[in-house]
Design an enzyme around this catalytic site. Structure first.
Site, PDB file in Angstrom:
ATOM      1  N   THR A  77       1.409  -1.060  -0.075  1.00 52.07           N
ATOM      2  CA  THR A  77      -0.288   0.537   0.401  1.00 52.07           C
ATOM      3  C   THR A  77       0.860   1.249   0.098  1.00 52.07           C
ATOM      4  O   THR A  77       0.152   2.154  -0.205  1.00 52.07           O
ATOM      5  CB  THR A  77      -0.607   0.351   0.906  1.00 52.07           C
ATOM      6  N   HIS A 133       7.794  -0.394   6.533  1.00 53.45           N
ATOM      7  CA  HIS A 133       8.170   0.242   7.338  1.00 53.45           C
ATOM      8  C   HIS A 133       8.927  -1.114   8.433  1.00 53.45           C
ATOM      9  O   HIS A 133       9.132  -1.860   8.631  1.00 53.45           O
ATOM     10  CB  HIS A 133       7.675   1.368   8.607  1.00 53.45           C
ATOM     11  N   HIS A 174       7.423  -3.255   9.804  1.00 53.77           N
ATOM     12  CA  HIS A 174       6.503  -5.038   9.337  1.00 53.77           C
ATOM     13  C   HIS A 174       7.855  -5.609   8.394  1.00 53.77           C
ATOM     14  O   HIS A 174       7.362  -7.097   8.085  1.00 53.77           O
ATOM     15  CB  HIS A 174       6.746  -4.278   7.227  1.00 53.77           C
ATOM     16  N   LYS A 210      -7.504  -1.241  11.452  1.00 56.33           N
ATOM     17  CA  LYS A 210      -7.408   0.275  10.647  1.00 56.33           C
ATOM     18  C   LYS A 210      -8.298   0.252  11.056  1.00 56.33           C
ATOM     19  O   LYS A 210      -9.779  -0.083  11.916  1.00 56.33           O
ATOM     20  CB  LYS A 210      -7.665  -0.093   9.476  1.00 56.33           C
ATOM     21  N   ARG A 266      -8.638   1.859   3.935  1.00 57.46           N
ATOM     22  CA  ARG A 266      -7.654   2.390   3.707  1.00 57.46           C
ATOM     23  C   ARG A 266      -8.421   2.828   1.660  1.00 57.46           C
ATOM     24  O   ARG A 266      -8.705   3.268   1.561  1.00 57.46           O
ATOM     25  CB  ARG A 266      -6.738   1.572   2.732  1.00 57.46           C
ATOM     26  N   GLN A 271      -7.247 -13.428   1.343  1.00 56.91           N
ATOM     27  CA  GLN A 271      -6.045 -13.884   1.958  1.00 56.91           C
ATOM     28  C   GLN A 271      -5.861 -15.177   2.493  1.00 56.91           C
ATOM     29  O   GLN A 271      -4.796 -16.493   2.419  1.00 56.91           O
ATOM     30  CB  GLN A 271      -5.965 -13.278   3.590  1.00 56.91           C
ATOM     31  N   ASP A 308      -2.070  -9.456  14.980  1.00 56.09           N
ATOM     32  CA  ASP A 308      -3.303  -8.979  14.076  1.00 56.09           C
ATOM     33  C   ASP A 308      -3.906  -9.367  13.117  1.00 56.09           C
ATOM     34  O   ASP A 308      -5.134  -9.074  12.230  1.00 56.09           O
ATOM     35  CB  ASP A 308      -2.965  -7.139  14.291  1.00 56.09           C
ATOM     36  N   LYS A 359       4.076   2.824  19.738  1.00 57.38           N
ATOM     37  CA  LYS A 359       3.966   1.155  19.079  1.00 57.38           C
ATOM     38  C   LYS A 359       5.526   2.350  18.310  1.00 57.38           C
ATOM     39  O   LYS A 359       5.809   2.323  17.915  1.00 57.38           O
ATOM     40  CB  LYS A 359       3.297   2.105  17.650  1.00 57.38           C
ATOM     41  N   LYS A 376       7.936   4.437  15.484  1.00 53.42           N
ATOM     42  CA  LYS A 376       6.993   5.945  15.011  1.00 53.42           C
ATOM     43  C   LYS A 376       8.141   6.939  15.561  1.00 53.42           C
ATOM     44  O   LYS A 376       8.828   7.109  17.126  1.00 53.42           O
ATOM     45  CB  LYS A 376       6.229   6.350  16.266  1.00 53.42           C
ATOM     46  N   THR A 377       8.514   7.988  14.709  1.00 53.88           N
ATOM     47  CA  THR A 377       9.389   8.574  15.121  1.00 53.88           C
ATOM     48  C   THR A 377       8.170  10.182  14.911  1.00 53.88           C
ATOM     49  O   THR A 377       7.320  10.669  14.800  1.00 53.88           O
ATOM     50  CB  THR A 377      10.766   8.750  14.208  1.00 53.88           C
TER      51      THR A 377
END
Length: 406
Positions: free
Chosen positions: A41, A46, A49, A83, A87, A172, A193, A228, A231-232
């Site tokens: 997507t 990141h 993943h 989510k 999306r 899936q 998840d 999480k 995260k930055t």
């Protein structure tokens, strides 16, 4: 428990397994083909993943065969798991471009050799599905009542779940069936998840061809304060160096909390557990520096990891190479004419806006060379430059940049 599964559990990868005793026996009997999927997507993965892909390498090291499945087909509708809203749809051309980019990232990390690790794309069997046939042959095996008991769907029902997304679990599950048929895949791994989707796939395989397959999930990684992981200030910690530079990537790991260091060394490095414990028994900053170097090496390569380490040491007084520090160029003429401190920190990209630069200075977080600056009206001149025409700017304790002039 099978030794490979024990390794995953010891390192923090183990959350749930559909049948750990059965999976252990299967792994003890010989190589098991397994898969982990990710949807393209975006144009880059990141670090969040990557948890299942680190696990893939451990399983491959134990003699098993891993398939990385890029969801070029499922990305066309989007996974509702985790989510709160649907999306945004992206074009098929963009999905294909993202799939290629992510495939390259995974190849660098995994090394697809066609024997112990493969890359596949569910676009191959999903893109041209006949909808009526799919409903008849696959949809008939799913209970809507049961699907609604899974957490991914229950959460989304509160905000609105589209019919398009409702189909995701069927697709899936169909992936697991196709991979079982194509490669003899007997195990799906992924984040917790994905539990509902994995269980549904196992049931579909059993119903269609009678094969016993398994599912294994990993905990969703958070920091010790419950946030999480990855995260930055700029968002997620991406693998694409054009989005998150190797130096920024390195610094994220160098600055993790003491409480998270051992956990992240176990998950995001391949150091033996005994060596990790020895590091943790020593200086915690050395352990965090090793963590940063190890993860950066795995994602960006040893050369980039060495450069990031040298830049960090140069910035924080431990030696190293200034040339490896994050660098911006500002004309010397601007220093000779006098440059406002807010403009300087903004132009050096240490502040996103002039207002951010003002707050940084007012709160005492700005330094030029070794001198703190607190006057928002200060004018910075060429006398701050060293003999090489350079100066290091700092924003707080962790962010800095080397300014060079020409």
């Amino acid at each position: 428990m099978n030794k490979a599964l024990e390794t995953l559990k010891e390192r923090g990868f183990f959350q749930q397994c559909t049948d750990v005793e059965g999976l252990s026996r299967l792994m003890d009997s010989g190589p098991v083909t397994f898969y982990v999927g990710c949807d393209p997507t975006g144009s880059s993965l990141h670090i969040g993943h990557m948890v299942p892909f680190f696990a893939l390498r451990h399983l491959r090291e134990a003699g098993h065969i891993g398939i990385a499945l890029v969801g070029g087909g499922t990305a066309r509708i989007g996974d509702p798991s985790g989510k709160t809203e649907m999306r945004k749809m992206i074009t098929y051309d963009q999905i294909d471009a993202n799939s290629e980019a992510i495939g390259r990232q995974l190849d660098r990390f995994l090394g697809f050799d066609g024997k112990t690790a493969y890359l596949d794309n569910n676009k191959h069997w999903l893109a041209d599905l006949n909808y009526i046939d799919f409903l008849r042959d696959i949809g008939s095996h799913f209970s809507v009542n049961r699907m609604l008991t899974f957490e991914a769907y229950k959460k989304r029902l509160e905000t609105g779940l589209s019919f398009v997304e409702f189909n995701y679990q069927l697709l899936q599950s169909y992936d697991f069936l196709k991979l079982n048929e194509r490669h003899g895949t007997a195990l799906q791994i992924g984040g917790d998840d994905q539990w509902g989707n994995i269980v549904a796939g196992i049931e579909l395989v059993r119903r269609i061809n009678g094969n016993q397959v398994y599912g294994l999930t990993f905990p969703l990684i958070t920091t010790s304060d419950g946030k999480k992981m990855g995260k930055t200030e700029k968002g997620a910690l991406f693998l694409d160096p054009a989005v998150t530079t190797p130096y920024e990537f390195f610094q994220y790991w160098r600055n993790v909390s003491d409480a998270d260091t051992r956990k992240f060394l176990l998950l995001f490095s391949f150091l033996p557990v005994g060596e990790i414990d020895a590091l943790m028994a020593g200086n915690i900053n050395e352990a965090k520096e090793r963590l940063a170097w190890e993860v950066t090496k795995e994602i960006h390569g040893k050369e980039e990891a060495d450069k990031a380490l040298a830049g960090a040491r140069a910035a924080f007084g431990g030696g190293g190479d200034k040339a490896s520090m994050p660098t911006v160029e500002i004309p010397r003429s601007r220093f000779e004419a006098g440059i406002g401190v807010l403009d300087l920190f903004f132009d050096a990209k240490l502040a996103g806006t002039k207002s951010d630069a003002r707050r940084l200075v007012e709160q005492g977080g700005a330094s030029i060379g070794d001198a703190a600056v607190s006057d928002v009206k200060a004018v910075v001149r060429s006398d701050v430059l060293d003999s090489d025409g350079e100066v290091v700017l700092r924003a707080g304790k962790k962010k800095f940049v080397r300014v060079i002039t020409a």
